[in-house]
Structure formats: C-alpha cells, structure tokens
Design a protein around this motif. Structure first.
Motif, PDB file in Angstrom:
ATOM      1  N   ALA A  23       8.920  -4.847  -7.309  1.00 11.63           N
ATOM      2  CA  ALA A  23       9.828  -5.931  -6.930  1.00 11.63           C
ATOM      3  C   ALA A  23      11.272  -5.445  -6.871  1.00 11.63           C
ATOM      4  O   ALA A  23      12.060  -5.904  -6.035  1.00 11.63           O
ATOM      5  CB  ALA A  23       9.699  -7.090  -7.915  1.00 11.63           C
ATOM      6  N   GLN A  24      11.637  -4.505  -7.750  1.00 11.16           N
ATOM      7  CA  GLN A  24      13.000  -3.976  -7.733  1.00 11.16           C
ATOM      8  C   GLN A  24      13.275  -3.171  -6.470  1.00 11.16           C
ATOM      9  O   GLN A  24      14.372  -3.251  -5.898  1.00 11.16           O
ATOM     10  CB  GLN A  24      13.253  -3.108  -8.966  1.00 11.16           C
ATOM     11  CG  GLN A  24      14.672  -2.558  -9.051  1.00 11.16           C
ATOM     12  CD  GLN A  24      15.713  -3.666  -9.075  1.00 11.16           C
ATOM     13  OE1 GLN A  24      15.585  -4.628  -9.844  1.00 11.16           O
ATOM     14  NE2 GLN A  24      16.747  -3.552  -8.251  1.00 11.16           N
ATOM     15  N   LYS A  25      12.295  -2.416  -6.026  1.00  9.36           N
ATOM     16  CA  LYS A  25      12.471  -1.667  -4.777  1.00  9.36           C
ATOM     17  C   LYS A  25      12.716  -2.625  -3.601  1.00  9.36           C
ATOM     18  O   LYS A  25      13.543  -2.349  -2.726  1.00  9.36           O
ATOM     19  CB  LYS A  25      11.259  -0.781  -4.515  1.00  9.36           C
ATOM     20  CG  LYS A  25      11.185   0.460  -5.410  1.00  9.36           C
ATOM     21  CD  LYS A  25       9.977   1.311  -5.077  1.00  9.36           C
ATOM     22  CE  LYS A  25      10.044   2.673  -5.777  1.00  9.36           C
ATOM     23  NZ  LYS A  25      10.208   2.573  -7.244  1.00  9.36           N
ATOM     24  N   LEU A  26      12.004  -3.736  -3.619  1.00  9.52           N
ATOM     25  CA  LEU A  26      12.206  -4.714  -2.549  1.00  9.52           C
ATOM     26  C   LEU A  26      13.563  -5.415  -2.685  1.00  9.52           C
ATOM     27  O   LEU A  26      14.234  -5.680  -1.684  1.00  9.52           O
ATOM     28  CB  LEU A  26      11.082  -5.751  -2.570  1.00  9.52           C
ATOM     29  CG  LEU A  26       9.690  -5.225  -2.217  1.00  9.52           C
ATOM     30  CD1 LEU A  26       8.650  -6.328  -2.353  1.00  9.52           C
ATOM     31  CD2 LEU A  26       9.666  -4.667  -0.811  1.00  9.52           C
ATOM     32  N   LEU A  27      13.971  -5.707  -3.918  1.00  8.70           N
ATOM     33  CA  LEU A  27      15.277  -6.327  -4.133  1.00  8.70           C
ATOM     34  C   LEU A  27      16.394  -5.397  -3.668  1.00  8.70           C
ATOM     35  O   LEU A  27      17.325  -5.823  -2.972  1.00  8.70           O
ATOM     36  CB  LEU A  27      15.455  -6.674  -5.608  1.00  8.70           C
ATOM     37  CG  LEU A  27      16.788  -7.324  -5.991  1.00  8.70           C
ATOM     38  CD1 LEU A  27      16.946  -8.674  -5.303  1.00  8.70           C
ATOM     39  CD2 LEU A  27      16.897  -7.475  -7.515  1.00  8.70           C
ATOM     40  N   THR A  28      16.314  -4.123  -4.041  1.00 12.05           N
ATOM     41  CA  THR A  28      17.328  -3.147  -3.614  1.00 12.05           C
ATOM     42  C   THR A  28      17.363  -3.038  -2.094  1.00 12.05           C
ATOM     43  O   THR A  28      18.435  -2.932  -1.496  1.00 12.05           O
ATOM     44  CB  THR A  28      17.024  -1.771  -4.243  1.00 12.05           C
ATOM     45  OG1 THR A  28      17.024  -1.892  -5.670  1.00 12.05           O
ATOM     46  CG2 THR A  28      18.058  -0.738  -3.814  1.00 12.05           C
ATOM     47  N   ASN A  34       0.819  -1.222   0.000  1.00 13.01           N
ATOM     48  CA  ASN A  34       0.000   0.000   0.000  1.00 13.01           C
ATOM     49  C   ASN A  34       0.842   1.257   0.000  1.00 13.01           C
ATOM     50  O   ASN A  34       0.439   2.284  -0.562  1.00 13.01           O
ATOM     51  CB  ASN A  34      -0.936  -0.007   1.212  1.00 13.01           C
ATOM     52  CG  ASN A  34      -2.033  -1.039   1.089  1.00 13.01           C
ATOM     53  OD1 ASN A  34      -2.416  -1.437  -0.013  1.00 13.01           O
ATOM     54  ND2 ASN A  34      -2.546  -1.509   2.227  1.00 13.01           N
ATOM     55  N   ALA A  35       2.026   1.172   0.607  1.00 17.71           N
ATOM     56  CA  ALA A  35       2.895   2.351   0.674  1.00 17.71           C
ATOM     57  C   ALA A  35       3.674   2.571  -0.616  1.00 17.71           C
ATOM     58  O   ALA A  35       3.954   3.718  -0.991  1.00 17.71           O
ATOM     59  CB  ALA A  35       3.866   2.212   1.843  1.00 17.71           C
ATOM     60  N   LEU A  36       4.018   1.500  -1.322  1.00 19.40           N
ATOM     61  CA  LEU A  36       4.900   1.623  -2.484  1.00 19.40           C
ATOM     62  C   LEU A  36       4.190   1.542  -3.830  1.00 19.40           C
ATOM     63  O   LEU A  36       4.587   2.225  -4.784  1.00 19.40           O
ATOM     64  CB  LEU A  36       5.970   0.534  -2.431  1.00 19.40           C
ATOM     65  CG  LEU A  36       6.955   0.561  -1.271  1.00 19.40           C
ATOM     66  CD1 LEU A  36       7.975  -0.577  -1.426  1.00 19.40           C
ATOM     67  CD2 LEU A  36       7.671   1.900  -1.179  1.00 19.40           C
ATOM     68  N   ALA A  37       3.166   0.692  -3.933  1.00 23.63           N
ATOM     69  CA  ALA A  37       2.544   0.426  -5.227  1.00 23.63           C
ATOM     70  C   ALA A  37       2.066   1.677  -5.965  1.00 23.63           C
ATOM     71  O   ALA A  37       2.243   1.771  -7.192  1.00 23.63           O
ATOM     72  CB  ALA A  37       1.387  -0.560  -5.062  1.00 23.63           C
ATOM     73  N   PRO A  38       1.463   2.664  -5.284  1.00 26.50           N
ATOM     74  CA  PRO A  38       0.999   3.853  -6.015  1.00 26.50           C
ATOM     75  C   PRO A  38       2.121   4.625  -6.700  1.00 26.50           C
ATOM     76  O   PRO A  38       1.852   5.432  -7.609  1.00 26.50           O
ATOM     77  CB  PRO A  38       0.350   4.697  -4.909  1.00 26.50           C
ATOM     78  CG  PRO A  38      -0.040   3.722  -3.861  1.00 26.50           C
ATOM     79  CD  PRO A  38       1.048   2.710  -3.860  1.00 26.50           C
ATOM     80  N   THR A  50       5.735   1.929 -11.392  1.00 27.62           N
ATOM     81  CA  THR A  50       5.183   1.851 -12.743  1.00 27.62           C
ATOM     82  C   THR A  50       4.509   0.512 -13.012  1.00 27.62           C
ATOM     83  O   THR A  50       3.554   0.438 -13.785  1.00 27.62           O
ATOM     84  CB  THR A  50       6.293   2.072 -13.778  1.00 27.62           C
ATOM     85  OG1 THR A  50       7.340   1.103 -13.560  1.00 27.62           O
ATOM     86  CG2 THR A  50       6.882   3.472 -13.645  1.00 27.62           C
ATOM     87  N   ASP A  51       5.002  -0.556 -12.397  1.00 25.94           N
ATOM     88  CA  ASP A  51       4.414  -1.883 -12.554  1.00 25.94           C
ATOM     89  C   ASP A  51       4.937  -2.789 -11.446  1.00 25.94           C
ATOM     90  O   ASP A  51       5.669  -2.343 -10.556  1.00 25.94           O
ATOM     91  CB  ASP A  51       4.708  -2.469 -13.939  1.00 25.94           C
ATOM     92  CG  ASP A  51       6.201  -2.564 -14.233  1.00 25.94           C
ATOM     93  OD1 ASP A  51       7.023  -2.453 -13.291  1.00 25.94           O
ATOM     94  OD2 ASP A  51       6.553  -2.751 -15.412  1.00 25.94           O
ATOM     95  N   GLU A  52       4.574  -4.069 -11.514  1.00 26.30           N
ATOM     96  CA  GLU A  52       4.993  -5.005 -10.482  1.00 26.30           C
ATOM     97  C   GLU A  52       6.507  -5.175 -10.422  1.00 26.30           C
ATOM     98  O   GLU A  52       7.085  -5.331  -9.344  1.00 26.30           O
ATOM     99  CB  GLU A  52       4.324  -6.373 -10.716  1.00 26.30           C
ATOM    100  CG  GLU A  52       2.835  -6.392 -10.407  1.00 26.30           C
ATOM    101  CD  GLU A  52       2.240  -7.778 -10.552  1.00 26.30           C
ATOM    102  OE1 GLU A  52       2.883  -8.640 -11.215  1.00 26.30           O
ATOM    103  OE2 GLU A  52       1.147  -8.017 -10.003  1.00 26.30           O
TER     104      GLU A  52
END
Length: 399
Positions: free
Chosen positions: A284-289, A271-275, A278-280
């Motif tokens: 996922a890249q934000k979580l990987l980083t 909910n905090a990041l998805a908005p 640009t896409d899934e």
C-alpha cells in the motif's frame, strides 16, 4: 434524453403516448425516508442482492404487502418512481416485462434490449400524463438464476423533466441484481458504453518496476460520463440537509463504476509488486508514494474530478480522485478501504485497515490508517495536525 445524446451519440428510445395510471391501488401512505430498497421474493438467500442505491431523499408512498412493488417520491428533487418485481415464468424477456408494465399503464413505449451482467435487459423513455404531462425512463432487468424480472420507472413533470434527466437515469443505474453488480457499471452505463470492445496497452512505473497492463478503449469516456452525470445529481443537494449523504453516494457510484474497469490493472500491479513487499502495508505504501508523484491538476469539468482510467493513462489529478484510485486498487487487492472527504478542509484522504502503527480514524469497529496522496514522502498513518479531527471528515464506505 437530450443530454445523453449530446454526450454519447447514443439514443435512449423514445416512447409514443404514455397514459400512466397509479401503479398500486392502495391509499397513499408516507413512510420514513430510505436510502435503499431490497424487494422480497428471492430464493436461496439471493433476495438481499436485489437492491437499489437510491439518490437521497426518497420516501415510499405506497407498497405491496409482499414487498413486490413500491411507489416512491423524492423530497428534494421533483421526481417520482416505481419498482415492480415479477416472479419466475411470468415473462420470457425483459422487453416483454417492460412492455407489459407500460401496457398496464395503457402506454405504447418503444424499448431497446441489451445485455447487462449476462442478463437480458430493456430500456425505454416515455412521456404521458399522471395528473399532468410527465416524462421519464424505465428499465427492466432479468434476475440471475431465472428468478424473474425487476422493472423500474422514474418520471417528472414535463416542465422539470429536462433538469431531472440525470437524476432519473441515476436512479435506474443504481440497480443491483447480484453480488458482482455492486462492483460493476450499472445497467444504464452499460447500455450507453458497452463493455465489449478493444483494449489499449498501459505501462505503469510503480516502486521502481515497469508494469504492463491494459484498459478498455471505452473506459475513460465511460467513467467520465458517469462522473459528470452523478455530479449533476449531487448539485441538486447543495441546499439540502442531505448534502453529506448525497456526497457519499456520489463517491459510491464512482467507486462502483470504476472497480471493474481497473480490475485487470489491479491484478497486474499486485502480481508485479507483491512478491517484493514485506506485507500489505508495504504494498500500500508503494501505491501511496506512486500517487503522490502524480501531476496535480484541477479538471476543467463541472465535477472537477479526474476519472480513474485517465489517471492510469497519465492524466492529472487532485486529492479526491487519488484517494478514490487508491481505494479501488486496494479493494481489488482484497484490502478493506474507505475514503475520507472534508468540506471544511476541501480535501480528501484514503484509508485502509492495517496493523501498522500510525494515525487512524475509527469506522465501526475497525481502525483505518490515513493516506495523504498530495504530499510527497508522507507515509500511511500521517496527517496534518490541523486536520486531526474526525468530526470534520465524512466517511465514504465502499461495498
């Protein structure tokens, strides 16, 4: 039983005298090795949700023709087991079902009741004689929608019982009775570490955003207990040809236990990041980083695996725990994920389905981008050239 008491201070109820007879009266007959059991007898398509993710190496030595009962024997560990399914209206409670089974064996087992998946359950430990002195554990669980009860027993010869305690408890804990139980702690875990209780606040910093969420106070301790128990199960397979399958089950059991524990955190992160993604794949890249920035730390435990709740609380981690964390979070966000582990490389990678370009491994009919969690700045779909051989990786698929 001793190890559970030492770990948690909780007492698995001790049985009195157990004179165990053969569960089924048919002549023993060996069947092929199996990895799961799905008893028949359900209604409205629910029978496939009643299953057991068995430790590797079990064979069925006897079974009722209607699929309501099985006798099992493990070919790697000196453990035997039985599964019995009772229909609607046979018993009024799980304790009554378990007491009846022990009574049929002329046993007087002490039981303790608890609730798992909003269903009535009962657990017991026992000792007795089946061609010699044995000790074991038994579980009864009510099936949803008033479908009756399932009863599981697991035992070993007295001289092996202590070394097989974790194996027998893992057998009971791998029971699934509905769809949600594939993503929740098992019945033994719930008994030892009840999910009710206070929560603790957690603040995460991901993608430049501060995210407030929470965990249950018991989550880290419970997850650690599961990991260490399952690692002891895994150790039985070091010299077995089933070591790869045992490795896969080890990670599946951790995934199952962790999924629900991190569900609230997964939703809050999404909910905090998805908005702002640009896409899934961007999410996922934000979580990987984020995971690439974790403190690299080998756990000072037998398993050397960091439990996921502790990681959210700031604890150190290494490659397989980070890959598992990504798998749990992304799966909670409805992305299809897997985990890749390699004995040759002593490494683990995350994987998820994406249409973005990049290096991928094929699992079934799907392509999974690779995720390197320990090298800062590496994006999804990048892998070291010397590791680019899928034949040297074991795929761990999640439900």
């Amino acid at each position: 039983m001793t190890s559970i008491q030492e770990k948690t201070g909780r007492r698995i109820p001790a049985a009195k005298t157990l004179l165990l007879a053969v569960l089924l009266c048919l002549a023993p007959q060996a069947f092929a090795a199996i990895t799961s059991i799905t008893p028949s007898g359900g209604t409205n398509g629910t029978e496939e949700l009643l299953s057991i993710d068995l430790p590797e190496g079990f064979i069925v030595t006897d079974a009722e023709q209607d699929g309501s009962a099985f006798l099992l024997e493990n070919t790697v560990v000196p453990v035997k087991a039985a599964v019995r399914l009772y229909g609607t209206g046979k018993f009024s409670s799980a304790e009554a079902a378990l007491t009846d089974v022990l009574g049929r064996f002329r046993a007087q087992g002490e039981t303790e009741s608890f609730v798992w998946r909003n269903q009535d359950c009962a657990l017991a430990s026992f000792s007795g004689s089946i061609g010699g002195l044995v000790s074991g554990y038994a579980l009864a669980a009510e099936r949803p929608q008033a479908q009756g009860f399932v009863v599981l027993l697991s035992w070993a010869a007295a001289q092996h019982a202590r070394d097989c305690t974790n194996f027998m408890l893992s057998f009971l804990d791998s029971l699934n009775i509905d769809f949600g139980s594939f993503y929740s702690p098992g019945p033994v875990s719930e008994y030892v570490y009840p999910s009710e209780g206070a929560s603790v606040p957690v603040t995460l910093s991901i993608g430049g955003r501060s995210i407030r969420t929470e965990l249950k106070e018991i989550d880290a301790e419970a997850a650690e207990g599961l990991i260490e128990r399952e690692y002891k199960v895994l150790c039985h397979y070091q010299q077995s040809e089933l070591w790869q399958e045992a490795w896969q089950r080890y990670y599946r059991m951790i995934f199952r236990d962790s999924f629900n524990r991190l569900q609230r955190a997964s939703f809050d992160i999404y909910n905090a990041l998805a908005p702002y993604c640009t896409d899934e794949t961007d999410l996922a890249q934000k979580l990987l980083t984020w995971t690439q920035g974790f403190s690299y730390e080998r756990k000072q435990t037998a398993s050397d695996f960091a439990n996921l709740p502790s990681m959210l609380l700031g604890g150190g981690s290494d490659c397989d725990s980070r890959a598992m964390l990504l798998g749990v979070l992304l799966k909670n966000m409805n992305m299809e994920t897997v985990m890749f582990v390699s004995a040759e490389f002593s490494h683990a990678l995350a994987g998820f389905v994406s249409t973005h370009p990049g290096h991928s491994f094929t699992v079934g009919d799907k392509e999974f981008l690779m995720g390197e969690t320990t090298a800062a700045g590496v994006t999804w779909g990048m892998i070291a050239k010397d590791m680019d051989d899928q034949g040297k990786w074991i795929t761990v698929e999640f439900p």
